[in-house]
Design an enzyme around this catalytic site. Sequence first.
Site, PDB file in Angstrom:
ATOM      1  N   ASP A  14       0.613  -1.309  -0.038  1.00 15.49           N
ATOM      2  CA  ASP A  14       0.059  -0.062   0.153  1.00 15.49           C
ATOM      3  C   ASP A  14       0.765   1.207  -0.045  1.00 15.49           C
ATOM      4  O   ASP A  14       2.159   1.347   0.588  1.00 15.49           O
ATOM      5  CB  ASP A  14      -0.909   0.015   1.258  1.00 15.49           C
ATOM      6  CG  ASP A  14      -2.140   1.063   0.919  1.00 15.49           C
ATOM      7  OD1 ASP A  14      -2.367   1.516  -0.082  1.00 15.49           O
ATOM      8  OD2 ASP A  14      -2.573   1.395   2.197  1.00 15.49           O
ATOM      9  N   HIS A  31       2.519   3.365  -9.072  1.00 16.13           N
ATOM     10  CA  HIS A  31       2.509   1.861  -9.341  1.00 16.13           C
ATOM     11  C   HIS A  31       3.698   1.613 -10.004  1.00 16.13           C
ATOM     12  O   HIS A  31       4.306   0.578  -9.680  1.00 16.13           O
ATOM     13  CB  HIS A  31       1.280   1.584  -9.926  1.00 16.13           C
ATOM     14  CG  HIS A  31      -0.033   1.908  -9.324  1.00 16.13           C
ATOM     15  ND1 HIS A  31      -0.465   1.858  -8.059  1.00 16.13           N
ATOM     16  CD2 HIS A  31      -1.062   2.709  -9.763  1.00 16.13           C
ATOM     17  CE1 HIS A  31      -1.514   2.121  -7.867  1.00 16.13           C
ATOM     18  NE2 HIS A  31      -1.926   3.053  -8.871  1.00 16.13           N
ATOM     19  N   LEU A 125      12.141 -19.799  -5.118  1.00 15.60           N
ATOM     20  CA  LEU A 125      10.995 -18.988  -4.649  1.00 15.60           C
ATOM     21  C   LEU A 125       9.823 -19.283  -4.981  1.00 15.60           C
ATOM     22  O   LEU A 125       9.740 -19.309  -6.411  1.00 15.60           O
ATOM     23  CB  LEU A 125      11.403 -17.483  -4.545  1.00 15.60           C
ATOM     24  CG  LEU A 125      10.236 -16.254  -4.156  1.00 15.60           C
ATOM     25  CD1 LEU A 125      10.338 -16.491  -2.611  1.00 15.60           C
ATOM     26  CD2 LEU A 125      10.777 -14.960  -4.560  1.00 15.60           C
ATOM     27  N   ARG A 187      -4.908  -2.745   8.466  1.00 15.72           N
ATOM     28  CA  ARG A 187      -6.282  -3.481   8.060  1.00 15.72           C
ATOM     29  C   ARG A 187      -6.000  -4.680   7.209  1.00 15.72           C
ATOM     30  O   ARG A 187      -4.681  -4.400   6.457  1.00 15.72           O
ATOM     31  CB  ARG A 187      -7.336  -2.652   7.854  1.00 15.72           C
ATOM     32  CG  ARG A 187      -6.937  -1.570   6.620  1.00 15.72           C
ATOM     33  CD  ARG A 187      -8.240  -1.073   6.049  1.00 15.72           C
ATOM     34  NE  ARG A 187      -7.613   0.103   5.143  1.00 15.72           N
ATOM     35  CZ  ARG A 187      -7.633   1.390   5.333  1.00 15.72           C
ATOM     36  NH1 ARG A 187      -8.333   1.769   6.565  1.00 15.72           N
ATOM     37  NH2 ARG A 187      -7.375   2.227   4.551  1.00 15.72           N
TER      38      ARG A 187
HETATM   39  C1  FPP Z   1      -1.909   0.262  -3.245  1.00 17.12           C
HETATM   40  O1  FPP Z   1      -1.519   1.479  -3.255  1.00 17.12           O
HETATM   41  C2  FPP Z   1      -1.255  -0.526  -4.530  1.00 17.12           C
HETATM   42  C3  FPP Z   1      -2.007  -1.018  -5.431  1.00 17.12           C
HETATM   43  C4  FPP Z   1      -3.571  -0.999  -5.661  1.00 17.12           C
HETATM   44  C5  FPP Z   1      -1.278  -1.633  -6.561  1.00 17.12           C
HETATM   45  C6  FPP Z   1      -0.017  -2.542  -6.324  1.00 17.12           C
HETATM   46  C7  FPP Z   1       0.721  -2.745  -7.433  1.00 17.12           C
HETATM   47  C8  FPP Z   1       2.045  -2.563  -7.684  1.00 17.12           C
HETATM   48  C9  FPP Z   1       3.106  -2.578  -6.445  1.00 17.12           C
HETATM   49  C10 FPP Z   1       2.458  -2.734  -9.049  1.00 17.12           C
HETATM   50  C11 FPP Z   1       3.436  -3.785  -9.400  1.00 17.12           C
HETATM   51  C12 FPP Z   1       3.041  -5.064  -9.289  1.00 17.12           C
HETATM   52  C13 FPP Z   1       3.456  -6.040  -9.974  1.00 17.12           C
HETATM   53  C14 FPP Z   1       3.267  -7.393  -9.515  1.00 17.12           C
HETATM   54  C15 FPP Z   1       4.049  -6.134 -11.117  1.00 17.12           C
HETATM   55  P1  FPP Z   1      -2.620   2.658  -3.516  1.00 17.12           P
HETATM   56  O2  FPP Z   1      -2.530   2.804  -4.860  1.00 17.12           O
HETATM   57  O3  FPP Z   1      -3.810   2.169  -2.811  1.00 17.12           O
HETATM   58  O4  FPP Z   1      -1.838   3.841  -2.544  1.00 17.12           O
HETATM   59  P2  FPP Z   1      -2.515   5.135  -1.645  1.00 17.12           P
HETATM   60  O5  FPP Z   1      -3.067   4.317  -0.378  1.00 17.12           O
HETATM   61  O6  FPP Z   1      -1.376   5.637  -1.292  1.00 17.12           O
HETATM   62  O7  FPP Z   1      -3.590   5.642  -2.565  1.00 17.12           O
END
Ligand code: FPP
Length: 244
Positions: A14, A31, A125, A187
């Site tokens: 997150d 991202h 892994l 959470r």
């Molecule tokens: C949550 O942060 C993150 C996500 C919904 C996306 C997770 C994806 C990646 C880390 C990209 C790469 C993954 C792979 C497997 C190639 P958020 O957007 O909710 O952040 P915020 O809480 O700050 O808004």
Amino acid sequence: MQSNSRLHVGIIMDGNGRWAERRGLPRAAGHRAGATTVRRIVEVASGLGIGTLTLYAFSSDNWQRPLPEVSALLQLFRRDLLDESARLAAADVSLEVVGRRDRLPAPLRATVEDAERVTERARGLRLRVAIDYSGRDAIRRAAVRLAATGAADIDLDGFGRLVAEVDHGRGPVEPVDVLIRTGGDQRLSDFLLWEAAYAELFFRRELWPDFRPGDLAEVLHEFRTRERRFGGVAPTHLTVIKNA
Ligand code: FPP
């Protein structure tokens, strides 16, 4: 203290959006930075004693995000799988995508299947990436599948196998030992609800793009000092009881 068996670590990655917003960048840039952190963490995971790593990349509730963000994420997954699968195989990392497949765009679904095929012989892994994933919905679909068999009952291991099966996992998965969430919130957000029944929880303040291998090592070090009782009592207390 924990044994030396290889760990199952789950991570709720997150904080990508906030990382980008603080820099005046679009959320998609967060991202992309998060994907760089994924590569760094995957590289060190096995060396830190991790046998299975499950990463929460896209929850079933994330479909509610604005379409441009959803599209950017799905494109990022596809590009990373295309770019990385040969490297993963060479590093002896086997990749599985867990979650629903039926709502993914067809090109992403095909790329997922290719990446899984390319890495299926790896024995290092076990990397599981959760996309269109919902822990509650996996349990619900496992219950529906059980009902369809006509069986009146099943033991916990058997039901756990069904939970893995409905999400396309490569067979049953070990229970989660360590569950980490970055980004400061505390959470579970519908992640690994069945598998993490006895997981040790770690909530970190770092935003996911800022999370470093050293932070993971710190979590694992603390994990190894925790006493896990699985509902029993600590061995030291047992001695006291025996001598009473
Ligand atoms: C949550 O942060 C993150 C996500 C919904 C996306 C997770 C994806 C990646 C880390 C990209 C790469 C993954 C792979 C497997 C190639 P958020 O957007 O909710 O952040 P915020 O809480 O700050 O808004």
